[in-house]
Write an enzyme that holds these catalytic residues in place. Structure first.
Site, PDB file in Angstrom:
ATOM      1  N   LEU A  81     -37.299  37.216   3.478  1.00 60.83           N
ATOM      2  CA  LEU A  81     -36.376  36.168   3.269  1.00 60.83           C
ATOM      3  C   LEU A  81     -35.993  35.648   4.549  1.00 60.83           C
ATOM      4  CD1 LEU A  81     -34.707  37.518   0.137  1.00 60.83           C
ATOM      5  CD2 LEU A  81     -36.625  36.236   0.191  1.00 60.83           C
ATOM      6  N   SER A  82     -36.554  35.719   5.463  1.00 62.33           N
ATOM      7  CA  SER A  82     -36.239  35.088   6.889  1.00 62.33           C
ATOM      8  C   SER A  82     -34.812  35.399   7.437  1.00 62.33           C
ATOM      9  CB  SER A  82     -36.243  33.645   7.019  1.00 62.33           C
ATOM     10  OG  SER A  82     -37.760  33.495   7.127  1.00 62.33           O
ATOM     11  N   SER A  83     -34.494  36.715   7.506  1.00 60.21           N
ATOM     12  CA  SER A  83     -33.214  37.044   7.885  1.00 60.21           C
ATOM     13  C   SER A  83     -33.138  36.865   9.419  1.00 60.21           C
ATOM     14  CB  SER A  83     -32.747  38.408   7.843  1.00 60.21           C
ATOM     15  OG  SER A  83     -33.759  39.204   8.337  1.00 60.21           O
ATOM     16  N   ASP A 114     -39.469  28.547   8.774  1.00 61.44           N
ATOM     17  CA  ASP A 114     -38.352  29.268   8.576  1.00 61.44           C
ATOM     18  C   ASP A 114     -37.151  28.597   9.302  1.00 61.44           C
ATOM     19  OD1 ASP A 114     -40.364  30.703   7.278  1.00 61.44           O
ATOM     20  OD2 ASP A 114     -40.171  32.521   8.579  1.00 61.44           O
TER      21      ASP A 114
HETATM   22  C1  GAF Z   1     -43.445  33.970   8.389  1.00 60.55           C
HETATM   23  C2  GAF Z   1     -43.450  33.112   9.667  1.00 60.55           C
HETATM   24  F1  GAF Z   1     -42.364  33.263  10.436  1.00 60.55           F
HETATM   25  C3  GAF Z   1     -43.612  31.486   9.173  1.00 60.55           C
HETATM   26  O1  GAF Z   1     -43.857  30.793  10.163  1.00 60.55           O
HETATM   27  C4  GAF Z   1     -44.603  31.467   8.273  1.00 60.55           C
HETATM   28  O2  GAF Z   1     -45.844  31.233   8.992  1.00 60.55           O
HETATM   29  C5  GAF Z   1     -44.623  32.360   7.070  1.00 60.55           C
HETATM   30  O3  GAF Z   1     -44.665  33.761   7.790  1.00 60.55           O
HETATM   31  C6  GAF Z   1     -45.970  32.290   6.335  1.00 60.55           C
HETATM   32  O4  GAF Z   1     -46.083  31.096   5.871  1.00 60.55           O
HETATM   33  O5  GAF Z   1     -42.372  33.946   7.738  1.00 60.55           O
END
Ligand code: GAF
Length: 377
Positions: free
Chosen positions: A119-121, A166
């Site tokens: 979830l992109s912490s 992200d």
């Molecule tokens: C990860 C990466 F950080 C994003 O940039 C993106 O490429 C994603 O994977 C896949 O869509 O979250």
């Protein structure tokens, strides 16, 4: 006083100058195409990371996290460059470096974006520090400029070759909307995403799986795409149509052909998803989400057994659509579900995970929320 400000004062013996926050993200559709200059449709979630920051007059940089017992990590600003010491602190140092800061700061971070759940912490951490420093030192950088700077921090300081999605959505997300992001020039359009009034919910299923392939697999996918671009003399995969790809198939390896087919079809699924959202056609949106998962699983090969089971169990229990999100090889899946079916879907996923002896998954939901912000304290 907010709790992060109180903790900051207890730790560093003075008040912060700025408090900043940035959210994690879920990507509705448009996976693994940000680094191919594609279009993506993520939204910012309610969970966020906070940074309390104060300027120092000397060259000392101190960083601590409430989640890591507030142990203070210290480094001279002149030593903040790629290859420096640091563990998770590199996400913070990388931002300081990419913004070209030349004086010391004290930073405390705190937050509730689940780590390791896809979830992109990490983007939330980078972006809250970036907007905080932007405010504190009046850098006047725009959100796209901050997105590029935080991506550079992750690529060149942390060493993860991520794309721009992200960080962009963490910085530019809009409450109530998914963000249609053009990854070539970072222009955005807010696409209203009101599942609740349609009687739906977007369930996030954290599979708790983390496969070793994560880093190498991601870099390899990027390399495969770049190889197609070089062989076909393109600027990026964004410039390729399905017909052109079929015509050029003989010039590519089978793997390259499949990777490119995912990129080309995923971009068109994003555009179709935007049209479906505009028409409040959630059935079509669900079918596109399913198509995205199939393509990520079969053509792009970034899924894993836990993600596939989360997706199939959700669909079997009535979800309109379900797919893996983020980089893959573990992390989370999403499922678009009628509110009345939420419990049924959760039980179905739990039962399948138990039958396969997978780790117990965690469930979240989130409405599309606002992007990063910073205020003087
Ligand atoms: C990860 C990466 F950080 C994003 O940039 C993106 O490429 C994603 O994977 C896949 O869509 O979250």
């Amino acid at each position: 006083m907010t709790s992060i400000a109180r903790h900051f004062e207890d730790l560093y013996g003075r008040k912060p100058d700025v408090i900043a926050e940035a959210p994690g993200r879920v990507n509705l559709i448009g996976e693994h195409i940000d680094y191919s200059e594609g279009f993506v449709l993520p939204f910012a979630i309610a969970d966020r990371t906070y940074a309390a920051i104060a300027a120092r007059k000397d060259g000392l940089v101190r960083v601590a996290s409430h989640q890591r017992r507030e142990r203070i990590f210290s480094i001279d600003i002149n030593d903040v460059k790629p290859g420096s010491k640091g563990d998770w602190e590199k996400y913070v140092l990388g931002v300081i470096w990419s913004l070209g800061l030349n004086q010391g700061v004290d930073i405390l971070v705190d937050g509730n974006v689940p780590a390791g759940a896809g979830l992109s912490s990490s983007a939330a951490l980078e972006c809250c520090v970036a907007v905080g420093l932007n405010e504190l030192f009046s850098l006047n950088l725009s959100a796209p400029e901050l997105a590029r700077a935080t991506q550079k921090a992750e690529n060149d300081y942390v060493g993860m070759p991520c794309g721009i999605m992200d960080q962009s959505v963490s910085l530019m997300g809009k409450a109530g909307s998914a963000l249609l992001l053009d990854c070539r020039d970072l222009t955005t359009e807010a696409i209203p995403f009101d599942v609740a009034s349609a009687g739906l919910e977007l369930l996030i299923i954290d599979t708790q799986a983390h496969h070793a392939l994560v880093d190498g697999g991601y870099a390899q996918r990027r390399a495969d795409c770049e190889s197609v671009v070089a062989k076909l003399g393109l600027v990026s995969l964004r410039h390729l149509t399905l017909n052109e790809l079929e015509a050029a198939r003989g010039q590519l390896t089978e793997i390259e052909y499949l990777r490119a087919r995912h990129a080309v079809t995923e971009i068109s699924r994003v555009m179709d998803a935007v049209a479906a959202l505009r028409a409040s056609d959630f059935k079509t949106l669900g079918a596109l989400i399913n198509g995205s998962h199939q393509s990520l699983r079969d053509d792009y090969a970034v899924s894993c057994p836990e993600l596939d089971v989360a997706v199939s169990a959700s669909i079997a229990a009535g979800a309109l659509g379900s797919r893996m999100v983020g980089g893959g090889f573990g992390g989370s899946a999403i499922a678009l579900v009628n509110q009345k079916d939420i419990e049924k879907v959760k039980q179905s996923v739990l039962a399948e995970f138990e039958a396969k002896r997978f780790k117990k998954p965690r469930f979240f939901t989130s409405l599309p929320s606002a992007g990063a912000s910073a205020t003087r304290y």
